[in-house]
Design a protein around this motif. Structure first.
Motif, mmCIF file in Angstrom:
data_model
loop_
_atom_site.group_PDB
_atom_site.id
_atom_site.type_symbol
_atom_site.label_atom_id
_atom_site.label_comp_id
_atom_site.label_asym_id
_atom_site.label_seq_id
_atom_site.Cartn_x
_atom_site.Cartn_y
_atom_site.Cartn_z
ATOM 1 N N ALA A 62 0.823 -1.215 0.000
ATOM 2 C CA ALA A 62 0.000 0.000 0.000
ATOM 3 C C ALA A 62 0.854 1.262 0.000
ATOM 4 N N SER A 63 2.174 1.104 -0.014
ATOM 5 C CA SER A 63 3.082 2.251 -0.042
ATOM 6 C C SER A 63 3.685 2.353 -1.428
ATOM 7 N N ALA A 64 4.077 3.544 -1.792
ATOM 8 C CA ALA A 64 4.659 3.740 -3.124
ATOM 9 C C ALA A 64 5.840 4.682 -3.044
ATOM 10 N N GLY A 65 6.808 4.413 -3.876
ATOM 11 C CA GLY A 65 7.969 5.296 -3.957
ATOM 12 C C GLY A 65 7.586 6.617 -4.585
ATOM 13 N N LYS A 66 8.582 7.414 -4.815
ATOM 14 C CA LYS A 66 8.371 8.753 -5.344
ATOM 15 C C LYS A 66 7.696 8.709 -6.710
ATOM 16 N N ARG A 67 6.592 9.427 -6.828
ATOM 17 C CA ARG A 67 5.906 9.561 -8.103
ATOM 18 C C ARG A 67 5.825 11.024 -8.472
ATOM 19 N N THR A 68 5.963 11.329 -9.746
ATOM 20 C CA THR A 68 5.952 12.708 -10.200
ATOM 21 C C THR A 68 4.568 13.315 -10.024
ATOM 22 N N LEU A 69 4.548 14.526 -9.481
ATOM 23 C CA LEU A 69 3.284 15.241 -9.305
ATOM 24 C C LEU A 69 2.713 15.695 -10.642
ATOM 25 N N ARG A 70 3.543 16.314 -11.452
ATOM 26 C CA ARG A 70 3.116 16.818 -12.763
ATOM 27 C C ARG A 70 4.158 16.414 -13.782
ATOM 28 N N PRO A 71 3.737 16.094 -14.994
ATOM 29 C CA PRO A 71 4.731 15.785 -16.024
ATOM 30 C C PRO A 71 5.699 16.955 -16.185
ATOM 31 N N GLY A 72 6.975 16.640 -16.220
ATOM 32 C CA GLY A 72 7.980 17.673 -16.408
ATOM 33 C C GLY A 72 8.455 18.316 -15.120
ATOM 34 N N SER A 73 7.775 18.034 -13.993
ATOM 35 C CA SER A 73 8.237 18.620 -12.734
ATOM 36 C C SER A 73 9.270 17.693 -12.118
ATOM 37 N N GLY A 74 10.192 18.262 -11.404
ATOM 38 C CA GLY A 74 11.244 17.454 -10.796
ATOM 39 C C GLY A 74 10.837 16.872 -9.458
ATOM 40 N N SER A 75 9.750 17.379 -8.880
ATOM 41 C CA SER A 75 9.368 16.914 -7.554
ATOM 42 C C SER A 75 8.503 15.676 -7.649
ATOM 43 N N GLY A 76 8.542 14.900 -6.606
ATOM 44 C CA GLY A 76 7.723 13.697 -6.550
ATOM 45 C C GLY A 76 7.194 13.505 -5.150
ATOM 46 N N VAL A 77 6.190 12.656 -5.025
ATOM 47 C CA VAL A 77 5.564 12.393 -3.745
ATOM 48 C C VAL A 77 5.690 10.912 -3.437
ATOM 49 N N SER A 78 6.148 10.603 -2.230
ATOM 50 C CA SER A 78 6.185 9.231 -1.743
ATOM 51 C C SER A 78 4.973 9.032 -0.855
ATOM 52 N N SER A 79 4.317 7.883 -0.972
ATOM 53 C CA SER A 79 3.228 7.577 -0.047
ATOM 54 C C SER A 79 3.646 6.389 0.809
ATOM 55 N N THR A 80 3.254 6.443 2.061
ATOM 56 C CA THR A 80 3.603 5.420 3.039
ATOM 57 C C THR A 80 2.342 5.046 3.791
ATOM 58 N N THR A 81 2.115 3.747 3.992
ATOM 59 C CA THR A 81 0.907 3.281 4.672
ATOM 60 C C THR A 81 1.271 2.291 5.772
ATOM 61 N N TYR A 82 0.639 2.465 6.913
ATOM 62 C CA TYR A 82 0.744 1.525 8.027
ATOM 63 C C TYR A 82 -0.657 1.025 8.322
ATOM 64 N N LEU A 83 -0.820 -0.301 8.453
ATOM 65 C CA LEU A 83 -2.138 -0.896 8.676
ATOM 66 C C LEU A 83 -2.119 -1.820 9.882
ATOM 67 N N SER A 84 -3.238 -1.845 10.616
ATOM 68 C CA SER A 84 -3.392 -2.845 11.669
ATOM 69 C C SER A 84 -3.683 -4.183 11.001
ATOM 70 N N ALA A 85 -3.532 -5.279 11.731
ATOM 71 C CA ALA A 85 -3.733 -6.626 11.172
ATOM 72 C C ALA A 85 -5.135 -6.792 10.598
ATOM 73 N N ASP A 86 -6.136 -6.188 11.254
ATOM 74 C CA ASP A 86 -7.512 -6.319 10.759
ATOM 75 C C ASP A 86 -7.883 -5.238 9.745
ATOM 76 N N GLY A 87 -6.959 -4.323 9.476
ATOM 77 C CA GLY A 87 -7.205 -3.275 8.493
ATOM 78 C C GLY A 87 -8.098 -2.152 8.987
ATOM 79 N N ALA A 88 -8.480 -2.181 10.269
ATOM 80 C CA ALA A 88 -9.398 -1.167 10.794
ATOM 81 C C ALA A 88 -8.688 0.164 11.077
ATOM 82 N N ARG A 89 -7.438 0.076 11.455
ATOM 83 C CA ARG A 89 -6.681 1.298 11.759
ATOM 84 C C ARG A 89 -5.651 1.524 10.663
ATOM 85 N N VAL A 90 -5.575 2.760 10.186
ATOM 86 C CA VAL A 90 -4.636 3.078 9.114
ATOM 87 C C VAL A 90 -3.940 4.410 9.393
ATOM 88 N N ILE A 91 -2.671 4.434 9.062
ATOM 89 C CA ILE A 91 -1.893 5.674 9.042
ATOM 90 C C ILE A 91 -1.359 5.790 7.628
#
Length: 196
Positions: A62-91
């Motif tokens: 559920a986590s992803a490395g750096k992805r470009t925000l806009r084509p041609g832009s140098g910046s990117g966004v990383s997403s990180t996910t933490y889940l409880s075993a039952d999936g009820a709690r998420v960060i």
């Protein structure tokens, strides 16, 4: 009788340029002293999320490395996910590593981006950013899920000289305690922002 003013002498021009130079040096020095922390914070940290946080494991699927925000832009966004075993709690986090000289000028732009993405934000207010400095604001974020039900999460955003980040936390069917989420966001930031 010609009353044309005489051109300034060589000596007065030299004095003028010395005065201008002195004022420029003093202004640059004052700017450097006032914003010394801003200069020192540029690129001081990098993002390295821990494998586990507050009893939740990092979810590689559920986590992803750096992805470009806009084509041609140098910046990117990383997403990180933490889940409880039952999936009820998420960060969930979105992080963009970039140098920001005036974090207070950018944080509202990041928050507007949340609203543009469809989140309803309430009770957004500035909080103590913790030992990493910069600026941090927290509030409640509501969105309608795929089943048409409204879900509420706690949301904290911080901006500093190294990155901006969005920290969201929620539990299915539970009311968000915003003070708890704020404390978790500060602690996560302390662990995940490591010296560059």
């Amino acid at each position: 009788m010609d009353e044309t003013p005489a051109a300034p002498g060589r000596r007065s021009r030299r004095r003028l340029w010395l005065t201008v130079t002195a004022v420029g040096v003093l202004a640059a020095t004052a700017f450097g002293v006032v914003f010394a922390d801003n200069f020192a914070a540029l690129g001081a940290y990098r993002y390295s999320p821990p494998e586990e946080f507050d009893g939740l494991r990092l979810s590689p699927t559920a986590s992803a490395g750096k992805r470009t925000l806009r084509p041609g832009s140098g910046s990117g966004v990383s997403s990180t996910t933490y889940l409880s075993a039952d999936g009820a709690r998420v960060i969930w986090l979105a992080v963009s590593e970039q140098h920001t000289f005036l974090p207070s000028a950018q944080i509202d732009d990041v928050i507007v981006g949340h609203e543009d993405a469809g989140l309803e934000l309430t009770d957004v207010h500035e909080v103590d950013p913790g030992e990493r400095g910069g600026v941090m604001k927290c509030g409640r974020a509501g969105a309608v899920d795929g089943d048409g039900e409204r879900q509420e999460m706690g949301l904290c955003t911080w901006v500093d000289g190294s990155m901006w980040a969005v920290y969201t936390e929620g539990v299915d069917g539970a009311v968000v305690n915003l003070d708890t989420v704020t404390g978790h966001a500060r602690e996560f930031r302390r662990l995940a922002e490591v010296p560059a």
